[in-house]
Write an enzyme that holds these catalytic residues in place. Structure first.
Site, PDB file in Angstrom:
ATOM      1  N   ASP A  91       0.871  -1.181   0.000  1.00 33.26           N
ATOM      2  CA  ASP A  91       0.000   0.000   0.000  1.00 33.26           C
ATOM      3  C   ASP A  91       0.907   1.229   0.000  1.00 33.26           C
ATOM      4  O   ASP A  91       1.641   1.458   0.967  1.00 33.26           O
ATOM      5  CB  ASP A  91      -0.890   0.026   1.250  1.00 33.26           C
ATOM      6  CG  ASP A  91      -1.975  -1.041   1.233  1.00 33.26           C
ATOM      7  OD1 ASP A  91      -1.728  -2.116   0.654  1.00 33.26           O
ATOM      8  OD2 ASP A  91      -3.047  -0.814   1.828  1.00 33.26           O
ATOM      9  N   LYS A 153      -7.181   3.341  -2.682  1.00 27.33           N
ATOM     10  CA  LYS A 153      -7.497   3.287  -1.249  1.00 27.33           C
ATOM     11  C   LYS A 153      -7.725   4.704  -0.736  1.00 27.33           C
ATOM     12  O   LYS A 153      -6.987   5.620  -1.096  1.00 27.33           O
ATOM     13  CB  LYS A 153      -6.341   2.607  -0.512  1.00 27.33           C
ATOM     14  CG  LYS A 153      -6.456   2.562   1.007  1.00 27.33           C
ATOM     15  CD  LYS A 153      -5.256   1.831   1.594  1.00 27.33           C
ATOM     16  CE  LYS A 153      -5.173   1.958   3.113  1.00 27.33           C
ATOM     17  NZ  LYS A 153      -3.973   1.298   3.665  1.00 27.33           N
ATOM     18  N   LYS A 182     -10.461   0.143  -1.829  1.00 30.03           N
ATOM     19  CA  LYS A 182     -10.269  -0.170  -0.413  1.00 30.03           C
ATOM     20  C   LYS A 182     -10.641   1.048   0.417  1.00 30.03           C
ATOM     21  O   LYS A 182     -10.128   2.144   0.197  1.00 30.03           O
ATOM     22  CB  LYS A 182      -8.819  -0.571  -0.135  1.00 30.03           C
ATOM     23  CG  LYS A 182      -8.544  -0.827   1.358  1.00 30.03           C
ATOM     24  CD  LYS A 182      -7.109  -1.263   1.605  1.00 30.03           C
ATOM     25  CE  LYS A 182      -6.808  -1.359   3.109  1.00 30.03           C
ATOM     26  NZ  LYS A 182      -5.422  -1.797   3.388  1.00 30.03           N
TER      27      LYS A 182
END
Length: 217
Positions: A91, A153, A182
């Site tokens: 990430d 995300k 996400k």
């Protein structure tokens, strides 16, 4: 939606600055027991986790965290080392200042560079929505689309606010079909987790998930 289905989408997360190896082992044990999608931890712990747990769980970590404004070479090196140590998902935090300045080519190229390092392993792109206007969020979606990254995300959980359903709806309008979503930051209840999944999220960053769902698992 049952609790196991929710947990299968959760990156079981502990990224606090004060996290110790004892703390990390506790969430790894939970991730294995309750079958979380991954355990999301600081990269310094990856070798120890890999040694202790082997293939019993998938390891994810964060790069350029939490501010995103280190140089690209540093993010590449951090990514490469994390993957070499045993992480299977990364990430990354985008360079928020560059995005806000309209330097979208810089943002896209940086994400693309990290995706080249990841290869077929999952790259999630944290755009930190709390700092962005709607126009900038749409620009971030375009950067992710063009970069070849796997998932967009919402948040680090260390900004001024976390995920919102409104941002997920906006993402859904502007990301390509092959890009997942996400939601992370501020997700505390079963109802919230289910709402984000129903809105189209394939992953959740929810450090409270086990505490909330364990009685159902």
């Amino acid at each position: 939606m049952n609790a196991k289905e929710i947990m299968s989408r959760v990156d079981h997360t502990l990224l606090k600055q004060t996290a110790t190896w004892e703390d990390i082992q506790a969430i790894c044990d939970e991730a294995v027991k309750y079958q979380a999608a991954t355990v999301m931890i600081p990269s310094c712990f990856i070798p120890r986790i890999k040694e202790k747990y082997g293939d019993a769980l998938k390891i994810a970590t964060v790069v350029g965290f939490p501010n995103g404004n280190c140089n690209t070479a540093a993010k590449i090196a951090e990514t490469a080392q994390a993957l070499a140590d045993g992480a299977v998902e990364i990430d990354m935090v985008i360079n928020i200042g560059m995005l806000k300045a309209g330097e979208t080519d810089y943002v896209t190229e940086e994400i693309r560079a990290l995706k080249r390092v990841c290869g077929d392993r999952v790259l999630k792109v944290i755009v930190e929505t709390c700092f962005l206007t709607e126009e900038e969020k749409i620009a971030a979606c375009k950067c992710v689309n063009e970069s070849g990254a796997d998932i967009i995300k919402t948040s680090t959980g260390f900004g001024t606010a976390g995920a919102t359903l409104e941002d997920i709806a906006l993402f859904k309008k502007h990301i390509n079909e092959n890009v997942g979503m996400k939601a992370a930051g501020g997700i505390h209840t079963r109802e919230e987790m289910e709402a984000y999944i129903n809105a189209g999220c394939c992953r959740l960053g929810a450090s409270a998930a086990v505490k909330v769902l364990k009685d159902e698992l």
